[in-house]
Design a protein around this motif. Structure first.
Motif, mmCIF file in Angstrom:
data_model
loop_
_atom_site.group_PDB
_atom_site.id
_atom_site.type_symbol
_atom_site.label_atom_id
_atom_site.label_comp_id
_atom_site.label_asym_id
_atom_site.label_seq_id
_atom_site.Cartn_x
_atom_site.Cartn_y
_atom_site.Cartn_z
ATOM 1 N N TYR A 65 0.828 -1.208 0.000
ATOM 2 C CA TYR A 65 0.000 0.000 0.000
ATOM 3 C C TYR A 65 0.860 1.256 0.000
ATOM 4 O O TYR A 65 1.766 1.404 0.822
ATOM 5 C CB TYR A 65 -0.905 0.021 1.240
ATOM 6 N N GLU A 66 0.564 2.162 -0.926
ATOM 7 C CA GLU A 66 1.242 3.450 -0.990
ATOM 8 C C GLU A 66 0.835 4.319 0.197
ATOM 9 O O GLU A 66 1.650 5.031 0.761
ATOM 10 C CB GLU A 66 0.846 4.126 -2.307
ATOM 11 N N SER A 67 -0.454 4.265 0.563
ATOM 12 C CA SER A 67 -0.956 5.116 1.643
ATOM 13 C C SER A 67 -2.184 4.472 2.280
ATOM 14 O O SER A 67 -2.074 3.707 3.213
ATOM 15 C CB SER A 67 -1.285 6.519 1.106
ATOM 16 N N ASP A 68 -3.339 4.771 1.725
ATOM 17 C CA ASP A 68 -4.605 4.265 2.266
ATOM 18 C C ASP A 68 -5.441 3.765 1.102
ATOM 19 O O ASP A 68 -4.896 3.429 0.050
ATOM 20 C CB ASP A 68 -5.314 5.374 3.070
ATOM 21 N N ALA A 69 -6.760 3.752 1.244
ATOM 22 C CA ALA A 69 -7.625 3.214 0.192
ATOM 23 C C ALA A 69 -7.570 4.025 -1.097
ATOM 24 O O ALA A 69 -8.013 3.552 -2.141
ATOM 25 C CB ALA A 69 -9.065 3.127 0.701
ATOM 26 N N SER A 70 -7.013 5.238 -1.073
ATOM 27 C CA SER A 70 -6.967 6.063 -2.286
ATOM 28 C C SER A 70 -5.654 5.915 -3.056
ATOM 29 O O SER A 70 -5.556 6.352 -4.199
ATOM 30 C CB SER A 70 -7.190 7.533 -1.928
ATOM 31 N N GLY A 71 -4.627 5.295 -2.459
ATOM 32 C CA GLY A 71 -3.325 5.186 -3.109
ATOM 33 C C GLY A 71 -3.155 3.895 -3.892
ATOM 34 O O GLY A 71 -4.050 3.057 -3.965
ATOM 35 N N TYR A 72 -1.980 3.764 -4.497
ATOM 36 C CA TYR A 72 -1.655 2.550 -5.238
ATOM 37 C C TYR A 72 -1.390 1.383 -4.284
ATOM 38 O O TYR A 72 -0.959 1.584 -3.146
ATOM 39 C CB TYR A 72 -0.408 2.762 -6.106
ATOM 40 N N PHE A 73 -1.633 0.161 -4.792
ATOM 41 C CA PHE A 73 -1.382 -1.062 -4.025
ATOM 42 C C PHE A 73 -1.160 -2.204 -5.008
ATOM 43 O O PHE A 73 -1.482 -2.083 -6.191
ATOM 44 C CB PHE A 73 -2.545 -1.384 -3.076
ATOM 45 N N ASP A 74 -0.581 -3.294 -4.527
ATOM 46 C CA ASP A 74 -0.369 -4.489 -5.333
ATOM 47 C C ASP A 74 -1.487 -5.487 -5.064
ATOM 48 O O ASP A 74 -1.950 -5.608 -3.925
ATOM 49 C CB ASP A 74 0.962 -5.166 -4.968
ATOM 50 N N VAL A 75 -1.894 -6.202 -6.101
ATOM 51 C CA VAL A 75 -2.843 -7.310 -5.967
ATOM 52 C C VAL A 75 -2.167 -8.540 -6.559
ATOM 53 O O VAL A 75 -1.681 -8.507 -7.691
ATOM 54 C CB VAL A 75 -4.162 -7.053 -6.720
ATOM 55 N N THR A 76 -2.130 -9.615 -5.783
ATOM 56 C CA THR A 76 -1.529 -10.865 -6.221
ATOM 57 C C THR A 76 -2.597 -11.947 -6.235
ATOM 58 O O THR A 76 -3.257 -12.172 -5.221
ATOM 59 C CB THR A 76 -0.383 -11.274 -5.269
ATOM 60 N N ALA A 77 -2.793 -12.587 -7.394
ATOM 61 C CA ALA A 77 -3.677 -13.755 -7.500
ATOM 62 C C ALA A 77 -2.779 -14.940 -7.188
ATOM 63 O O ALA A 77 -1.784 -15.161 -7.876
ATOM 64 C CB ALA A 77 -4.254 -13.862 -8.905
ATOM 65 N N ALA A 78 -3.082 -15.683 -6.122
ATOM 66 C CA ALA A 78 -2.053 -16.567 -5.593
ATOM 67 C C ALA A 78 -2.602 -17.803 -4.906
ATOM 68 O O ALA A 78 -3.794 -17.921 -4.649
ATOM 69 C CB ALA A 78 -1.193 -15.775 -4.603
ATOM 70 N N VAL A 79 -1.646 -18.678 -4.596
ATOM 71 C CA VAL A 79 -1.887 -19.807 -3.709
ATOM 72 C C VAL A 79 -0.828 -19.778 -2.616
ATOM 73 O O VAL A 79 0.242 -19.179 -2.797
ATOM 74 C CB VAL A 79 -1.829 -21.162 -4.465
ATOM 75 N N ALA A 80 -1.129 -20.397 -1.486
ATOM 76 C CA ALA A 80 -0.146 -20.502 -0.401
ATOM 77 C C ALA A 80 0.964 -21.437 -0.866
ATOM 78 O O ALA A 80 0.700 -22.449 -1.522
ATOM 79 C CB ALA A 80 -0.801 -21.031 0.870
ATOM 80 N N VAL A 81 2.199 -21.072 -0.533
ATOM 81 C CA VAL A 81 3.357 -21.842 -1.001
ATOM 82 C C VAL A 81 4.282 -22.211 0.154
ATOM 83 O O VAL A 81 4.287 -21.548 1.199
ATOM 84 C CB VAL A 81 4.150 -21.060 -2.075
ATOM 85 N N THR A 82 5.062 -23.253 -0.079
ATOM 86 C CA THR A 82 6.066 -23.695 0.899
ATOM 87 C C THR A 82 7.368 -22.929 0.722
ATOM 88 O O THR A 82 8.183 -22.844 1.633
ATOM 89 C CB THR A 82 6.331 -25.203 0.748
ATOM 90 N N ALA A 83 7.565 -22.368 -0.488
ATOM 91 C CA ALA A 83 8.751 -21.570 -0.821
ATOM 92 C C ALA A 83 8.361 -20.684 -2.001
ATOM 93 O O ALA A 83 7.405 -20.997 -2.719
ATOM 94 C CB ALA A 83 9.920 -22.483 -1.203
ATOM 95 N N PRO A 84 9.080 -19.570 -2.216
ATOM 96 C CA PRO A 84 8.753 -18.710 -3.359
ATOM 97 C C PRO A 84 8.712 -19.516 -4.664
ATOM 98 O O PRO A 84 9.567 -20.368 -4.908
ATOM 99 C CB PRO A 84 9.895 -17.690 -3.375
#
Length: 152
Positions: A65-84
């Motif tokens: 999050y850059e700041s709050d709900a009005s700033g930029y943020f990352d979204v990751t479509a993902a699964v839980a992993v044991t390692a990167p």
């Protein structure tokens, strides 16, 4: 509104990621989240991420999050992993207190409606959001639980 507080243990997820902001998601020509999910499902990534935990749900993780709900943020479509997972972004979901908002119904409208309830809740309870990591856990084909990190 049915909201519950839970403690979440830190965990790691991997998957494709976009950077966006809520303002951009309101316009079809600048929205990026729909395309992120479209690619995730079209490529079958939930099953193909090599370091996936065997019992992982599918997650949508909000971070950076850059700041709050009005700033930029990352979204990751993902699964839980044991390692990167090679070739994918990896995010550490912070442990700690979260509020959980549940939605049930046709996707993606259920997720959109649940976020509407979340924004409404935090307009009435300002200053509680941590803006570190938040996540959607897809608990079934027509159900989602959205976890919002809070400050205590």
């Amino acid at each position: 509104m049915d909201v519950k507080r839970v403690e979440v243990a830190a965990f790691q997820v991997s998957g494709p990621q976009v950077r966006t902001r809520n303002q951009d998601e309101q316009q079809p020509q600048t929205a990026r989240i729909g395309g992120l999910w479209g690619g995730f499902f079209a490529e079958g990534l939930a099953e193909r991420i090599s370091t996936r935990q065997p019992d992982s749900l599918v997650y949508g993780v909000y971070s950076g999050y850059e700041s709050d709900a009005s700033g930029y943020f990352d979204v990751t479509a993902a699964v839980a992993v044991t390692a990167p997972a090679p070739g994918h972004e990896t995010v550490q979901v912070q442990g700690g207190p979260y509020l959980v908002f549940e939605g049930r119904g046709a996707m993606p409208q259920t997720v959109i409606d649940t976020w509407g309830r979340i924004w409404s809740y935090f307009e009435q309870h300002p200053g509680q959001r941590r803006f570190a990591t938040d996540f959607e856990a897809y608990t079934g084909p027509d159900s989602v639980a959205v976890y919002i990190g809070i400050v205590e």
